[in-house]
Design a protein around this motif. Structure first.
Motif, mmCIF file in Angstrom:
data_model
loop_
_atom_site.group_PDB
_atom_site.id
_atom_site.type_symbol
_atom_site.label_atom_id
_atom_site.label_comp_id
_atom_site.label_asym_id
_atom_site.label_seq_id
_atom_site.Cartn_x
_atom_site.Cartn_y
_atom_site.Cartn_z
ATOM 1 N N GLN D 240 1.081 -1.192 0.089
ATOM 2 C CA GLN D 240 0.042 0.081 -0.118
ATOM 3 C C GLN D 240 0.990 1.324 -0.008
ATOM 4 O OE1 GLN D 240 -2.885 0.387 3.436
ATOM 5 N NE2 GLN D 240 -3.627 2.489 2.622
ATOM 6 N N LEU D 241 1.776 1.129 0.837
ATOM 7 C CA LEU D 241 2.779 2.439 0.878
ATOM 8 C C LEU D 241 3.371 2.547 -0.451
ATOM 9 C CD1 LEU D 241 4.164 4.528 2.515
ATOM 10 C CD2 LEU D 241 5.803 2.914 3.274
ATOM 11 N N GLU D 242 3.836 1.285 -1.338
ATOM 12 C CA GLU D 242 4.453 1.783 -2.680
ATOM 13 C C GLU D 242 3.283 2.285 -3.461
ATOM 14 O OE1 GLU D 242 5.936 -1.975 -4.277
ATOM 15 O OE2 GLU D 242 5.615 -0.895 -6.271
ATOM 16 N N ASN D 243 2.190 1.697 -3.404
ATOM 17 C CA ASN D 243 1.258 2.431 -4.295
ATOM 18 C C ASN D 243 0.911 3.767 -3.921
ATOM 19 O OD1 ASN D 243 0.783 -0.030 -5.558
ATOM 20 N ND2 ASN D 243 -1.003 -0.607 -4.442
ATOM 21 N N GLU D 244 0.797 4.057 -2.723
ATOM 22 C CA GLU D 244 0.627 5.646 -2.485
ATOM 23 C C GLU D 244 1.772 6.557 -2.890
ATOM 24 O OE1 GLU D 244 -2.058 5.158 1.759
ATOM 25 O OE2 GLU D 244 0.223 5.493 1.766
ATOM 26 N N LEU D 245 3.066 5.927 -2.781
ATOM 27 C CA LEU D 245 4.148 6.886 -3.235
ATOM 28 C C LEU D 245 4.187 6.955 -4.788
ATOM 29 C CD1 LEU D 245 6.984 8.145 -2.710
ATOM 30 C CD2 LEU D 245 7.981 5.813 -2.568
ATOM 31 N N LYS D 246 3.910 5.799 -5.468
ATOM 32 C CA LYS D 246 3.894 5.856 -7.054
ATOM 33 C C LYS D 246 2.517 6.763 -7.197
ATOM 34 C CE LYS D 246 3.653 1.419 -7.660
ATOM 35 N NZ LYS D 246 3.871 -0.203 -8.071
#
Lengths: 315, 315, 315, 315, 315, 315
Positions: D240-246
């Motif tokens: 989820q964190l990766e998706n938010e950053l992307k």
């Protein structure tokens, strides 16, 4: 006559109305009944025939004028007519003007004024083309006087097409004297023909709705075609003149995104577009004011004008 | 023949070219001379007649094919032809294809293919309408094969109108089998007629420029009118069918802002719009690639595609 | 099975439905009850469990298939199911196809057809990339066949992703033969992968709603990433080829304002965009016709097509 | 060193310049020569090698730094260098900063400041991701300090990517304290990564032009992919964190039509977009003022700002 | 007087011209000279003073009218004046009309006509406000008669502001009688004031260029402010009336994107917008026709009208 | 006090509320009654006075604070207050903050902070202009602290104008130190004045609605006029400085289509536009999160942000 807006609960009436809509339905108990929407120029009224097969109820269709006898009741805060007897009214028993929205102005006088403009056109082919419709064609004047210029929006009433056509023509007449480079004959002719396609785009009152042809082609294309067909019947009608006139009709919406397949390329096409736009917008605003309930000077946001609209105060 | 692209400085030539432009001018010394632009399919050439009244210089007009004798010189880095003798060439002395941009494909074969599609239309009125133009009208085939589909942009060459019409028709044929809800007869007919108005919107080669009628009305309106007039000559042609066909023509640009006065309302009109758009864009891209100098895979920013364009690498 | 659309007031039923929504509430008297929305492929049904704690009511969750026993009553003009007994149904007791909107076409046949296209790709890296998903990945085929291509709009049903992918691929196949400049292998591969990101953008049926990842990244970005990750696992996959393929995926919406971060720069990207658009629009129109009630040829104004839409008449 | 802007007609020079462009040509007499464009940070200079094969002229390529001996002449109002001797310069003989547009600010100090922001990030996965690039990756710092943020427009100079990244990060830091709902760690991380894809979208100086990958994918997609690949190497990095950053990277242009495939859906994505826009516009304006010739306060119409721009007077 | 367009090579002249531009420069030999651009209403002329310090050359500034003696020579295909003697001309020696583009119409008659409209306004506060400018303010009439309505585009000549103001006022007068809902006094007043801010937005002739205030605020804001300040000097001027009048001025461009901070909310504001637009567009078209060289009826693509424009043929 | 959100059916209350709306009506039986909408900061409540003429019911008007005694009943699922006794409350009996939406922040502290910024302005004319409003004008501080910045959207609460003005000023202060080319004095002054016109565009609470002047002129024009009038009272206020300041106010919406009659032409105008936009958007998002019911992280599609919006997860 007793108008719909004047009805009160409990009274029994005996009146002719226009039947705008008609639907068959079933009560919860499974019994068939008819649900109607009646109309006159003051509004609409829900009506029920609880006993459709009974003796006093004659056959009729949607858009018939019907003479009804019944009681005014109230249902969920609105009046409803409980119909006891019904028959189709005969032409002559009623005045269509009582049932349809109409121009405030005298339709015959306006047509006279339009004929005056036609007589002022001196270019012979244009004059002949105009007269072939407005003077010589049987039934044309009657149809043109009765037609609206829109389903809703501006000039959507009996006489509306004539009133708008005359308004645009007068505006063009003003332009012709204010800007001498304009060819008055072409401009006046284009103004008179500019919305003629609406005779086929919209069905006549009381229906006043888009026709199949109207939806597929639009009044711009239809109008250009009408002028093309008629010009073809006038021997020697110059091709270039026909093209200029059709161009004015095609371009009168001014912008491609408003449905004109060409932007104005002639001064007369530009002037016609400006005149049409001015008359349409002023009338739209007038109807907005007329239809407001008057509780406030500010009428609220108008999507057409993209602004809250207000009456001007007394100066 | 010696093409313009093959000329070298200093040689004397004796050749037929198309005279694209012709202008009279004065030298600084006040002596009259003629300045011409000659053209063949490989390019254009500036030419001068320094002695217009001399014996060997016959009368001629712009867009004539002219046989010239003269010397190739160089002026400010470009070649120039110094014309000594000049006469109008006779039909038969030259092949127009040598002077005009042409389709890469065989024009006669394409016309055959188009006739095949016409024969596949089973609805009798549509079939009759198609044949009245493509089979029965004298001179139509010749004119249609020779016409371009544009002044510049895509398919702006001899045979271009035919090539594009066939490309769109084939794409519609694909759609008709892929999406069974489509009425194939209406769709194929609309595809074949969709740009027929270009026959009048653009003058024939070698001029290939917008006509007065083309600028005032546009090929969409002209095409609908051609179909309307011809359908009127076929007894019993159903009005609704005529309207559907004209609607497809009117709506084939897909958006009001692209010049269609109506957006597609029928499935066939939508399919025609998609097919026309696909063929136009693919050909536009093909011409972009063809006209690039090949020094780089990236061709630079294209305003039409709003992107830098690149050839796909070998896979 | 007895479908929701077939129920009549007063009957007692004993049937399995999908529980689309489940909410706990209180009666005015403060007594807890459960309010459900049941679904099958023919519609939805409001249901109440007035006695949630009673013996016959087992535990279950939203999106479970539940076997219910109860009485059909009527409340405010709509049917309501009064549930007496309830248990979760076992896999095998029901066919998901009975509860979900499904493609009209045979899903397995369509997948076969897609595999045929994959086998027609001759470029080894692209072929290997395609097979790694569609042939070799465990469970991929099942998932791909079951997925929809949209939450609503076009192809929003079981098999929709496959049907749309196949439709686009076929259209691209047509383009590849019609426009020889296209690289068929790249185009077919891009077509098959173009919407693959929807597998993660939308959750599987019965939910079929946007996932968190789907909302944050979108299927375009997800699809490009899936291709990137898998290509990274294939030794020697050419970087330029990967970029060209990802470009086709990124650009397939055609316009920045439709969510493509790049406009098409390659001929194959342009062709894919045209094919995707054509298949989406034709299917959208087909669904519009299918869902209309059939009372009128004119279906009313469609916001997607910005036009009133009409069925074509019999020719 | 003697800068190009300081040269005067007639002098003989002996200096190192960057060879920006190199073309072979023929004199009118058919003799081959080389035409070069030399560059340093003060401007460019046309140069000719009239005797390419002579002894003193060594081999070299475009974008080499070359030591030249020659005479400054004047041709058609501009200076031209007549090159007598030429050799490739060795690294160490010249400072690239003398030949390229550079940031006014100290690149090392700015990088220190950026590292300080990285150390202020407390969320462990984000901190680790940042350090994997900016601290641990060999050669990354050098590359990042040297890169520009654009081919032209704003920050198109050595150190430009760093200066812009730092400017955006500081603005985000301001936002994080002004609007407490923002998650500072995510926002600072997104700010530092937001344009990291430019390392691949643009080639390094002295070329500083779009790469093939850059044109096909764009820095937004490339940056998201870089973050994705690196996060995949960090065990346990939350999806989820990766998706938010992307998402923040994808959405940082703020509008689909500016190339973001998603509009900001998170507060941090919105803040990043605002900060990026502010830094870009302020710097663009600063460069406009800097590059104006100073003859007038009003600088003329700027297409970027859609306005005539003026310096503010002394208050 | 001998106009610039009438000069021939080799003649010596002795004439007064407007000095539009003046620049000091150095010859290649390093000798200072002056380069001028002279202007009269027929065109411009390059002029040189090779001996600026000589006896016969008096001091003067840009935009002075200067009496020059010199020889007409030819340089690179254009005439050039070699000035031998020069002095500033005295007011009275020349007629500004000879040097500036002017209205075709009689400026004094137009002003009379405008005063007639002012006298027709019956609302006392509006009448007083109008007279305070047009009748009572010293020097106002002279300034207003001399001003242009634009730097270029429509009415960009001496008397242009007056001619346009009168054109709009007359159109509003037409509207007031055609659409009775309009308040004529407010509408006529708004028409007369609508572009009054141009007196400060543009400097007077011969400069006729945007002022600093004009660029920062625009004529809409300046005009509203002028009316506000003056109304504040009239005791008892009703605040609502001032707001309505200012609204008409603010909204007269009709659309926010044309620089109006408010869309028309009053019928008079709408009418003013329509009248202003009509007069501006008709005059723009007239100037297009006037400035065309007459070689072709089709004038070419006009960006303002987004169409190729053509003169209407003789009917 | 007992807030509206805390009422329960059946209780008798004795409380002061704000009377937001008041309407007279007739029961079906023809008996007159009053229908009110009461408001406090927790919500609104429908109330009826069935016996308007009775002894305990005093006179009052819309927007009065009224002390009511009555019974809470339930009607069609909503609470209704049956009023038995009613009198106007006296100032002092109630706290307006209990009845109106208010800033979360301390209004007095914010005003202090704003005064601090004013004291930091060193340019004497700007400082004097600021102080003439914020320090010297009687009642100004009180009015400014109480006003909202919007009817709805962002900062539409008591103290909202102050909170937004301070937020923008702080952001501008950040810009002034980050981008040294900015003139801090002009920027801070423009920030503090940028929305001052809202004091007249919106009526004060509790009404907080657009005034007639506000609708006709807008806060941008009103604000510029307020600054103009006040600057006119300060002897020697430089005209250019006044124009620059007014330009910043006029241009602060950044785009013509957002109601600015001029786009930013000065660096300070651009910075103000960026700061205003940032504060407005961040606060709009904050209010969206605050007003969501918290059942889901994804809040649904926001028309303002053109995106589904989500809270960021815990990192």
């Amino acid at each position: 006559m007793k108008y719909i807006a004047q009805l009160t609960e409990g009274e029994r009436i005996n009146e002719i109305y226009l039947c705008r809509k008609k639907q068959s339905a079933l009560t919860k108990a499974g019994k068939p009944y008819e649900s109607l929407m009646l109309q006159d120029k003051t509004g609409t009224l829900d009506a029920k025939i609880w006993d459709p097969g009974s003796l006093g109820i004659d056959d009729f269709d949607e858009l018939d004028y019907i003479a009804v006898t019944g009681d005014v009741t109230s249902f969920q805060g609105a009046y409803q007519l409980n119909i006891k007897r019904l028959r189709k009214a005969q032409q002559g028993e009623y005045l269509p003007e009582d049932y349809l929205p109409c121009s405030d102005k005298d339709v015959d006088l306006m047509y006279e004024e339009l004929l005056g403009f036609i007589q002022s056109v001196r270019a012979p082919y244009l004059r002949q083309l105009l007269e072939s419709f407005f003077v010589q064609e049987e039934g044309f004047a009657k149809k043109f006087k009765f037609h609206s210029a829109a389903k809703s929006v501006h000039h959507g009433f009996v006489g509306g097409l004539l009133e708008h056509t005359l308004g645009v023509t007068k505006n063009c007449d003003y332009f012709a004297q204010a800007y001498p480079m304009l060819d008055r004959d072409l401009l006046i002719t284009a103004a008179i023909f500019h919305d003629i396609g609406k005779l086929s785009e919209l069905s006549a009152f009381p229906r006043n709705d888009y026709t199949d042809e109207g939806q597929l082609l639009g009044h711009i294309m239809i109008g250009a075609e009408m002028v093309h067909d008629r010009a073809g019947e006038i021997p020697g009608f110059p091709e270039q003149l026909e093209n200029e006139l059709k161009h004015c009709i095609l371009a009168h919406h001014g912008e491609l995104e408003y449905g004109s397949p060409k932007k104005p390329a002639l001064a007369e096409a530009l002037a016609l577009n400006l005149a049409d736009n001015a008359d349409a917008r002023m009338e739209t605003l007038r109807e907005l004011f007329e239809n407001s309930d008057g509780t406030s000077d500010w009428l609220g946001y108008s999507r057409i004008f993209e602004s809250n609209i207000r009456r001007t105060g007394e100066i």
